[in-house]
Design an enzyme around this catalytic site. Structure first.
Site, PDB file in Angstrom:
ATOM      1  CG  HIS A 175      -1.990  -1.064   1.173  1.00  0.00           C
ATOM      2  ND1 HIS A 175      -2.827  -1.258   0.093  1.00  0.00           N
ATOM      3  CD2 HIS A 175      -2.331  -2.010   2.100  1.00  0.00           C
ATOM      4  CE1 HIS A 175      -3.649  -2.283   0.363  1.00  0.00           C
ATOM      5  NE2 HIS A 175      -3.359  -2.754   1.551  1.00  0.00           N
ATOM      6  CE1 TYR A 336      -2.493  -7.911   8.587  1.00  0.00           C
ATOM      7  CE2 TYR A 336      -3.951  -8.415   6.743  1.00  0.00           C
ATOM      8  CZ  TYR A 336      -2.883  -7.732   7.273  1.00  0.00           C
ATOM      9  OH  TYR A 336      -2.177  -6.852   6.476  1.00  0.00           O
TER      10      TYR A 336
HETATM   11 ZN   LIG Z   1      -4.426  -7.237   2.560  1.00  0.00          ZN
END
Ligand SMILES: [Zn+2]
Length: 364
Positions: A175, A336
Site C-alpha cells: 500500500h 491476519y
Molecule cells: Zn491485505
C-alpha cells in the site's frame, strides 16, 4: 510442519528486526483499536517453515530504495518518532504513537501552490500518511527498513541462481506509494524487489499481487513504467473495501497495469481463474522474472477480508504462479488469522515449487 509431507526447498529470508515494529494498534474512525498487523504474524509463518533453509536478510544501501520512494518520505519515516518524542506528544496529550490529525489533500491548494512541510511534529505526521491507521512507534523505521532488506535479499538470491526465494517479512509494503504510506505499510518491499530485478535483468518483470486488498502502492509506483507489469486480484473496493479510492478494473496506467476486483464472498474457483489470468498476462507481456506480493488474507476466516479461498486454493495458486517457470521472488504482505497464516503461506510456497518443477519438465 511438513511432518511426513514434502520438504520446502525455497529459501526463506528472515530478520528478527521485524519485532521492533509494534504498531500498538490502529486508530480507525478516531478510535484506537487493537489492530491485526502484529509481530506474531511473522513468527507464526516462520514456525511452519522450520524445514526450509533460512537466510538472514542482508543490509542494502538506500540507493535501492530511492528508485521507488521519494527521499522526503524516507527522511520522514526515519525521524517521525524522534520528532514526536522531542515535541513531548507522547507525554502531553499522551499519544504513544505518531498519529496524524491534518492531511494536505490536493484540493486544499490553489493551482501552483504545494503543501509546506509543517514546523510542528503533530502536523508533519499527516504530510506523508494517507490514513490514521498506520502508526509509527520507536522501532518502526528500523523494522520497515529491514523488511526491504529481506525483499532485496530474496531478489539477490534469485539473481544468484535460485529459482525462487521467499522474504518472510513485516511490516507489509504494497500500500506504500512513492511519497505516501498507509494501510499498515511504510516502504514497498515487493516494489523494491521488482526494481532490483528489472535493473539487473534489463527486461520486463511482473508483480502479481494476490493479497486480498488492491496493491495500490505498487500500481502507483510503476504506473508509467512499461518494464514493470503490475497485476492485482483483490476484493472489489467498490463494495466497500480498502483502499476504497483505487483498485478498479479501468485503471490500466500506461498499459502495464491490470486489476481484477472480485465480489465479496468469492472463493477458490473465481479467485484461481484471476490468478491464472494474471500469470498468463505476465508471461504474454514478456516478463523475465516474477515478484509475488504474497498476502494470504483472501482466506476464508481472515478477519480483514470477505474472500473465501481455502488452503487447497492457495496450493493451486502457487502452482499457477510457478507454471510460467520464471525466476520468482515472493514477498510477504497481509494475512491476519494467526491460527492459519503459517499453513496458508506454506501451501502457497509448496504450490510454487510444484509449478516450477512442472515448467522445468516441460522445458526438457
Ligand atoms: Zn491485505
Amino acid at each position: 510442519m511438513g511432518d511426513g509431507g514434502p520438504r520446502l526447498s525455497i529459501p526463506v529470508v528472515w530478520t528478527d528486526l521485524h519485532r521492533l515494529h509494534e504498531p500498538g494498534g490502529e486508530v480507525w474512525v478516531g478510535v484506537r483499536t487493537p489492530g491485526t498487523e502484529v509481530p506474531e504474524r511473522a513468527d507464526r509463518i516462520r514456525g511452519t517453515l522450520a524445514d526450509a533453509s533460512i537466510v538472514e536478510a542482508r543490509a542494502h544501501s538506500d540507493e535501492a530504495l530511492l528508485t521507488i520512494h521519494d527521499r522526503e518520505l524516507l527522511d520522514h519515516l526515519a525521524r517521525a518518532w524522534d520528532d514526536w518524542e522531542a515535541a513531548g506528544l507522547n507525554r502531553d496529550p499522551g499519544q504513544d504513537r505518531v498519529v496524524p490529525y491534518i492531511f494536505p489533500v490536493p484540493s486544499l491548494f490553489p493551482a501552483g501552490v504545494g503543501p509546506a512541510l509543517p514546523a510542528a511534529a503533530s502536523a508533519r505526521a499527516g504530510s506523508f500518511a494517507y490514513d490514521t491507521m498506520t502508526l509509527i512507534g520507536p522501532g518502526t523505521w528500523e523494522a520497515a527498513r529491514a523488511a526491504v532488506d529481506a525483499a532485496l535479499t530474496a531478489a539477490d538470491l534469485v539473481l544468484e541462481g535460485e529459482r525462487a526465494a521467499y522474504a518472510c517479512c513485516r511490516p507489509p509494503g504494497h500500500h506504500a506509494t512513492r511519497g505516501a504510506f498507509g494501510g499498515s505499510c511504510y516502504l514497498n518491499n515487493a516494489a523494491a524487489a521488482a526494481a532490483r530485478l528489472r535493473s539487473a535483468l534489463g527486461g520486463p518483470v511482473a508483480v502479481i499481487d494476490i493479497d486480498a486488498h488492491h496493491g495500490n502502492g505498487t500500481q502507483a509506483i510503476f504506473w508509467d513504467d512499461p518494464l514493470v507489469l503490475t497485476g492485482s486480484v483483490h476484493v472489489d473496493p467498490g463494495a466497500g473495501w480498502f483502499p476504497h479510492f483505487l483498485g478498479f478494473a479501468e485503471e490500466t496506467g500506461g498499459g502495464a497495469n491490470r486489476n481484477l476486483p472480485l465480489a465479496p464472498g468469492s472463493g477458490d474457483e473465481v479467485w484461481l481463474e484471476a490468478v491464472r489470468a494474471l500469470a498468463g498476462w505476465a508471461l504474454a507481456g514478456g516478463a523475465e522474472a516474477l515478484v509475488v506480493a504474497l498476502g494470504v488474507d483472501a482466506a476464508g476466516g481472515d478477519p480483514e477480508s470477505p474472500l473465501e479461498v481455502t488452503p487447497a486454493g492457495f496450493r493451486a495458486a502457487g502452482r499457477e504462479l510457478g507454471a510460467p517457470g520464471l525466476p520468482t521472488v515472493l514477498v510477504q504482505e497481509g494475512g491476519y488469522d494467526l491460527e492459519t497464516i503459517g499453513e496458508l503461506v506454506r501451501e502457497l510456497l509448496l504450490g510454487v515449487e510444484e509449478g516450477l518443477r512442472g515448467a522445468g519438465e516441460r522445458q526438457q
